[in-house]
Enzyme design. Sequence first.
Site, short mmCIF file in Angstrom:
data_model
loop_
_atom_site.label_atom_id
_atom_site.label_comp_id
_atom_site.label_asym_id
_atom_site.label_seq_id
_atom_site.Cartn_x
_atom_site.Cartn_y
_atom_site.Cartn_z
N THR A 1 38.50 19.59 -19.81
CA THR A 1 38.16 17.88 -20.77
C THR A 1 38.53 18.47 -21.99
OG1 THR A 1 36.03 19.29 -21.16
CG2 THR A 1 35.97 18.01 -19.26
N TYR B 1 49.04 -1.78 -20.75
CA TYR B 1 49.44 -1.20 -19.41
C TYR B 1 50.47 -0.28 -19.37
CZ TYR B 1 46.36 -1.82 -15.38
OH TYR B 1 45.19 -1.83 -14.59
N ARG C 1 36.43 11.78 -24.98
CA ARG C 1 36.06 12.03 -23.68
C ARG C 1 37.41 11.90 -22.70
NH1 ARG C 1 31.39 13.16 -21.87
NH2 ARG C 1 30.82 13.30 -24.07
N ASP D 1 39.55 26.28 -14.58
CA ASP D 1 39.12 25.05 -15.24
C ASP D 1 38.35 25.73 -16.52
OD1 ASP D 1 37.35 22.96 -16.13
OD2 ASP D 1 36.66 22.31 -14.11
N LYS E 1 34.68 18.90 -24.95
CA LYS E 1 33.58 19.90 -25.22
C LYS E 1 34.19 20.67 -26.43
CE LYS E 1 32.35 19.24 -20.29
NZ LYS E 1 32.56 19.70 -18.93
N GLU F 1 51.38 1.92 -16.67
CA GLU F 1 51.59 2.89 -15.57
C GLU F 1 52.92 3.61 -15.37
OE1 GLU F 1 49.09 0.45 -11.85
OE2 GLU F 1 51.02 -0.50 -12.93
C1 LIG Z 1 32.43 19.14 -17.71
C2 LIG Z 1 33.12 19.96 -16.81
C3 LIG Z 1 34.16 19.21 -15.94
C4 LIG Z 1 34.07 17.82 -15.91
O1 LIG Z 1 34.18 16.96 -16.75
P1 LIG Z 1 34.07 15.31 -16.53
O2 LIG Z 1 34.65 14.83 -18.05
O3 LIG Z 1 32.36 14.96 -17.02
O4 LIG Z 1 34.54 14.81 -15.25
C5 LIG Z 1 34.88 19.90 -15.07
N1 LIG Z 1 34.95 21.41 -15.05
C6 LIG Z 1 33.94 21.88 -15.78
C7 LIG Z 1 33.84 23.28 -15.54
C8 LIG Z 1 33.21 21.42 -16.75
O5 LIG Z 1 32.24 21.99 -17.21
#
Ligand SMILES: *Cc1c(COP(=O)(O)O)cnc(C)c1O
Length: 559
Positions: A371, A199, A380, A345, A374, A201
């Site tokens: 993320t 933990y 993840r 993002d 990807k 925090e």
């Molecule tokens: C995949 C994605 C997310 C969110 O990802 P999670 O990990 O599934 O919550 C946020 N923004 C964009 C543009 C994405 O393609």
Amino acid sequence: MKVAIGSDHGGVELKAELVKALSSAYEMTDFGPADTTSCDYPDYAIAVAKAVASGTADFGILICRSGIGMSMTANRFQNVRAAICANVETAKVTRQHNGANVLCLGADAVAADLALEIAKAFLSTPVDESERHARRRWKIERAQRLSDCSGLMHDDPEVFAAIEAQTKQEDAEINLIASENTSSRACREAAGSVLMNKYAEGYPGKRWYSGCLPVDAAEELARTRACKLFGADHANVQPHCGSAANMAVYFATIKPGDTIMSLSLDQGGHLSHGSPVNFSGKIYNIVPYTVDPKTEMLDYDAMEKQAMEVKPKILLTGASAYPRTIDFKRIREICDKVGCIMMVDMAHIAGLVAGGAHPSPVPYADFVTTTTHKTLGGPRGGMVLCKEQWAKALDSAVFPGMQGGPLENIIAAKAVMFREWMSPEKKGYAQQVVKNTAAMCKVIQDRGYRIVSGGTDNHLFLVDVKSSKGITGKDAAAALDAAGIIVNKNTIPFDTESPFKTSGIRVGAASATTRGMKEPEMVKIGTWIADVLDDITNTEVQARVKKEAAELVANFPVP
Ligand SMILES: *Cc1c(COP(=O)(O)O)cnc(C)c1O
């Protein structure tokens, strides 16, 4: 050549003789023991195996009465191949064929002069690099893809079955899901590690619980590596996912009811950019922008005009299904004019940004979220980068604002992934992803399919299967699935089909590129996609493609 040597009490004398005889030709490190007091052989096997596994020693030699317990222990370590040898011939063969790097000797089985001959043969015989032996050695290493989880075969066979099924699926299919990738074993090791027990925090150096020094070290590595990789002032590596990273930015900057301007979901945006079914759409006033109906690309002049009217608190760019380069410099100008926060993002393109295959938003944006799984290809999870002035607000928004304890095992895996990106090969990977996507896209386009926006600049493209063949994205994806090619249905800009049917499919090359595929393979895959989509009811074509696809991927193993 560095040789690590160790024994138990039964092998001390033979060890001393080998050290003496080999010291002139090799750099010997004696891991003990120093005398014949009874001791436990695994302690010394572990020390020598660690030296070989980490690369601090080129070879290891381990001696006990039989050599067996030593080899059992040493072989638990990755990159260690320990072999018991009782004659010169097997010592040579195990070097040539198996690439053994740790020699185990039985002090009761071989006399000192024979042991020395065996050791000399072992240390001087090169590994046979011919194809068939290399392939077999690779299969030894490959066994670990399953054996890493093999304890579950006994402890929880049902969960093991799911893991085995995923392993087999990855081995046999072509994964073109644009939001997915294939993690390295190093990432998976960190993600499955004991760091999950803690933990923590708070933040490194300022935790609520004691005993956080090990996890502090891991999180600090992740933070500093992320900043270095992307040239960012500040990084928060704690968000559990991309949506949580976006939530953190909203919570750090604006109030419920404030206005966010973002690309709408059906045009390639993301749920967490303000969809009515998502927290973002429920809490904030969302004003969507669209791509240009003709070019299907972002229209920055229209974006500026709309932003000047709407006066959003945040102008959010970044997408889940946008195949073109985004002009972050231009967006900064708009945000400066409007006086709003610039948030990018980059979840999909972060790997391309890290590898220099897409311009970076980091110099321009107040906040960059992503993320880590990807195009980045890590565990993840999520992350936020920001300018120094926002660091405190951001950190408080993540903890205590919205999360409790961070997943330190996942954070450690993020650190591993960031380090991987600092290697030149990985930069080349990002360029290859873009080349592979373009190659695959061109084949499909040349076969008469309409590609949204007319092409691609990044790791994905969208095929308008509705206008090309009168079929839905749902049916197209199902037909490709039957042919061993995994894509997803996707809305295209101004789609007339429902989000459950859609007019398009989204196709990405990140995962295939991680497996080592290049343009020739992508051309094959593009051809197969067109073959299947030309007649989605033709199960013969699907069966033929599935067979050919399985043959192709067999040559490109998942890491
Ligand atoms: C995949 C994605 C997310 C969110 O990802 P999670 O990990 O599934 O919550 C946020 N923004 C964009 C543009 C994405 O393609």
